[in-house]
Design an enzyme around this catalytic site. Structure first.
Site, short mmCIF file in Angstrom:
data_model
loop_
_atom_site.label_atom_id
_atom_site.label_comp_id
_atom_site.label_asym_id
_atom_site.label_seq_id
_atom_site.Cartn_x
_atom_site.Cartn_y
_atom_site.Cartn_z
N ALA A 122 -26.40 -12.45 24.85
CA ALA A 122 -26.91 -11.10 24.60
C ALA A 122 -27.35 -10.92 23.16
O ALA A 122 -28.27 -10.15 22.89
CB ALA A 122 -25.84 -10.08 24.94
N CYS A 123 -26.68 -11.62 22.23
CA CYS A 123 -26.92 -11.28 20.84
C CYS A 123 -27.03 -12.51 19.95
O CYS A 123 -26.36 -13.53 20.18
CB CYS A 123 -25.82 -10.37 20.32
SG CYS A 123 -24.15 -10.92 20.71
N ASN A 167 -25.07 -8.15 15.40
CA ASN A 167 -26.04 -7.99 16.48
C ASN A 167 -26.55 -6.54 16.51
O ASN A 167 -26.09 -5.71 15.71
CB ASN A 167 -25.40 -8.39 17.81
CG ASN A 167 -24.38 -7.37 18.27
OD1 ASN A 167 -23.65 -6.79 17.46
ND2 ASN A 167 -24.31 -7.14 19.56
N PRO A 168 -27.48 -6.17 17.42
CA PRO A 168 -28.11 -4.85 17.36
C PRO A 168 -27.19 -3.65 17.43
O PRO A 168 -27.49 -2.60 16.87
CB PRO A 168 -29.08 -4.87 18.55
CG PRO A 168 -29.49 -6.29 18.64
CD PRO A 168 -28.22 -7.06 18.34
N CYS A 169 -26.07 -3.74 18.15
CA CYS A 169 -25.18 -2.56 18.21
C CYS A 169 -23.98 -2.65 17.28
O CYS A 169 -23.10 -1.78 17.29
CB CYS A 169 -24.72 -2.37 19.64
SG CYS A 169 -26.05 -1.76 20.70
N GLU A 215 -21.33 -4.61 16.95
CA GLU A 215 -19.97 -5.02 17.30
C GLU A 215 -19.73 -6.52 17.18
O GLU A 215 -18.60 -6.98 17.32
CB GLU A 215 -19.62 -4.56 18.73
CG GLU A 215 -20.14 -5.45 19.85
CD GLU A 215 -21.63 -5.27 20.13
OE1 GLU A 215 -22.15 -6.02 20.95
OE2 GLU A 215 -22.24 -4.38 19.52
#
Length: 742
Positions: free
Chosen positions: A95-96, A277-279, A281
């Protein structure tokens, strides 16, 4: 709940999201996979990795069945790329990612290229721009002047806009700049205009030195990363105030405590972690990726108590699953594969936390809830490490183990075990609450494909009301107006105490919950601190300082309605007094002359015809879109008719353009006319171009552009029209699964 052919319980909403975003399609776009087949595909592809470690066919078959049951029971779900791509030719399961941005033209554009490849494969990317020399600094090779990090962020944003991730996942980026970079003030303000950097979340990397200077009301130093020289000093409190003001104003930038992240870095000998990563965490090294998965805590309750044995079984199987994903993954770059396999980081998190609490009859904003949060996450981390130790015995420790803080202490297979990541679409599939967030609403209106309006009801609340004999469809409709039950007289106080929503929880309680989980999370926690619309900048300051004191690794706040055009609270009714004005449109002459402009849009070629009256003023607009029929054509025609009505009624053309220009949809494009954000934007720019050609007028109103573009971002979902909510550091549609983040 609906049962599939193999008795897998899925809600109609979950089935719709799977159809829209996860199930395989043929070249003509027809579905060629059922939910059962998806789950079998994923379980089979991930279980097959056991063969690499000497397992027999019989053992692999058993593992496949275990993984299939783990997923279909909705006890655990892996991140979206794994569900989408496991067992397919694409096979990209992470995902990241984090990519380095080096201080050279080659380094910058290598990062742009690599990011495009990652976005194409379905991943999101994080960047630290802190190594780039500041704006105005010398460029040695040409003796020119550097344009600075913020300028180059625009290149990354444009590249992301141009890449569509297989039609199923948008590109998403995190841009981070250290607080001691000379361009920090420009960076903090860079999303003041919300039409810029629409594919970026941004965060400021705060250092311990800076935070101490804030608390002591002292100055701190700005350092040129190229030379290492101090170029200026700023008052830390002033910079902190600016960050607070911008976050209060529109939710960005977030903050990341860089030194705290590196204090928990499991492999410090490899260097410092500079980005997430984008969020936010998942802190990662350059070229590192991580695969994530979430345990559904709603399923871990039995007879009004936590089912610890089931949770233990779920953790062990989930760690096995995620470790296998690392080997099953087809990485977009060899560099990423090498770095990822050297550390073998996994991120096991949770969702359904609010559901667990209401089943146990524990208020979200209580000391009991905080204590349970610590218990649950400590248990998951400890059991996760035991599972990783067992895998290390069978498969070996991660290659960089000797460079880790665990060397000679814990022989782990994975450098990190736990992360609490956003679970927007996953929680829809699992029919549970998102991550560790409280409920965003107990009842809400949902728009389905045929335009039907349905009221979605929290299953635990409905059961409780049915038990008390108080449930009715009319009550659901009443609650759906605000999503809250606190003002409804017929609902008992003990129910109101348990079933609270995000805006009924004090900001400090949001932070305390985040901090409780963070104690036992290797990486970080994705959570949004929801603030009411009337929250002050001082409220934001208190949130930030409390997060710092309690050991959080980063914070995202969102003040409801702070992005113009967003509905202040879900379903909230407002009363507006309208002044009645009677306008009569002019009668249309038999003949009019005009021009037709070709505008490229994400829906195809749009032909905009602008006819003028005898005085040369725009009188009417006709539109024709390249795609025959369909929603896009009908909407373009409707816009044209309304524009014509406004023009014939004497509304100034410039005012019409201001209202339409900058409205965004999910499929923007670049053309000779610049960035076209939607069909509405294209029509406005066609009219604007005609005015400019005729009289040299230039229409520019950034406030209007910002306001209208954000309606699509934070009001109605651009895909299904339902309301959007801001959770876990991202914008999410609970109706169809649309999200602005990968």
């Amino acid at each position: 709940m609906e049962k599939t052919k193999q008795n897998i319980e899925l809600t109609s909403n979950a089935i719709e999201v799977l159809k829209r975003r996860y199930l395989k399609r043929d070249e003509e776009g027809r579905l060629i996979e059922t939910p059962e087949e998806l789950f079998k595909r994923v379980a089979t592809a991930i279980a097959q990795i056991d063969a690499k470690y000497g397992k027999s066919e019989k053992e692999i078959y058993k593992t496949k069945d275990e993984f299939f049951e783990l997923i279909t029971s909705l006890r655990f779900l892996p991140n979206s790329p794994t569900l989408m791509n496991a067992g397919t030719p694409l096979g990209q399961l992470s995902a990241c990612f984090v990519l380095p941005v080096e201080d050279s033209m080659e380094g910058i554009f290598d990062a742009v290229k690599y990011a495009a490849m990652i976005h194409k494969s379905g991943g999101g990317t994080g960047f630290s721009f802190s190594r780039l020399r500041p704006k105005g600094d010398v460029v040695g090779s040409t003796k020119g002047i550097s344009s600075g990090p913020v300028s180059f962020m625009g290149v990354f944003d444009s590249a992301t806009e141009a890449v569509k991730q297989g039609g199923r996942r948008r590109g998403a980026n995190m841009g981070l700049l250290r607080v001691d970079h000379p361009d920090i003030l420009e960076f903090i303000r860079c999303k003041d205009d919300l039409t810029r950097f629409t594919n970026f979340n941004i965060s400021v990397g705060l250092t311990e030195e800076f935070m101490k200077a804030v608390i002591n009301d002292e100055e701190y130093e700005l350092v040129n990363p190229r030379t290492g020289q101090i170029v200026k000093k700023l008052k830390a409190k002033d910079v902190f105030d600016l960050i607070i003001h911008q976050a209060w104003k529109n939710g960005e930038p977030g903050i990341v405590f860089l030194d705290r992240i590196n204090a928990a870095n499991p492999t410090p000998q490899l260097g410092e972690i500079e980005a997430t990563n984008p969020c936010g965490e998942q802190p990662l090294f350059a070229y590192e990726s991580c695969n994530l998965g979430s345990i559904n805590l709603a399923k871990m309750v039995k007879d009004t108590s936590v089912n610890w044995e089931l949770l233990r079984d779920t953790v062990w199987k989930a760690v096995h699953f995620l470790d296998n994903v690392i080997d099953a993954n087809k990485y977009p770059l060899v560099l990423i594969e090498k770095m990822t396999k050297s550390n073998r980081k996994i991120g096991l998190g949770v969702m359904g936390w609010a559901d667990m609490l209401v089943q146990l009859k524990i208020p979200y904003h209580s000391k009991e809830a905080l204590n349970l949060a610590e218990q649950i996450m400590k248990f998951i981390l400890n059991e996760g490490r035991l599972a990783s130790i067992q895998l290390a015995k069978e498969r070996g420790t991660f290659p960089n183990y000797e460079k880790s803080i665990y060397y000679d202490k814990l022989p782990l297979r994975n450098a990190t075990i736990t992360t609490i990541a956003p679970t927007g679409t996953l929680s829809i599939i699992a029919a549970c609450s998102s991550g560790i967030e409280p409920f965003f609403a107990l009842c809400f209106a949902r728009n389905v494909m045929d335009g039907t309006r349905l009221v979605e009801v929290n299953q635990y609340f409905k059961k409780e009301m049915e038990r008390l004999g108080l449930w009715s469809d009319s009550l659901a409709e009443k609650i759906a107006e605000t999503g809250s039950i606190q003002q409804i007289k017929e609902i008992p106080e003990e129910i109101k105490k348990i079933f609270v929503t995000a805006h009924e929880i004090a900001p400090s309680e949001h932070i305390r919950m985040q901090a409780a989980f963070q104690q036992y999370v290797d990486n970080a926690v994705s959570k949004t601190v929801n603030l009411p619309h009337d929250a002050t900048e001082e409220d934001v300051r208190e949130v930030y300082l409390l997060a710092y004191r309690l050991g959080c690794k980063g914070v995202t706040v969102y003040r409801d309605g702070s992005r113009q055009g967003q509905v202040i609270q879900k379903g909230q009714k407002t009363e507006t007094q309208l002044t009645q004005i009677s306008l009569k449109p002019r009668k249309r002459p038999e003949t009019l002359k005009g021009i037709t402009r070709l505008m490229k849009t994400g829906c195809g070629n749009l032909y905009v015809t602008i006819n003028k009256d005898k005085d040369g003023k725009p009188f009417e607009v006709f539109t024709n879109i390249g795609k025959a029929g369909g929603c896009a054509a009908s909407q373009a025609e409707a816009i044209g008719r309304l524009i014509s009505l406004a023009m014939r009624s004497g509304i100034e053309t410039q005012e019409i353009v201001k209202q339409l220009k900058g409205i965004s949809c999910h499929a923007p494009v670049w053309s000779g006319n610049g960035k076209i954000t939607s069909c509405s934007d294209a029509i406005a720019k066609a009219i604007e171009a005609e005015l400019r050609d005729s009289r040299g007028d230039i229409i520019e109103d950034k406030d209007e552009i910002k306001s209208n573009s954000e309606v699509a971002h934070y009001g109605a979902c651009p895909e299904c029209g339902s309301s959007l909510s801001y959770e876990e550091g991202c914008v999410i549609c609970h109706s169809c699964g649309f999200t602005r983040c990968s």
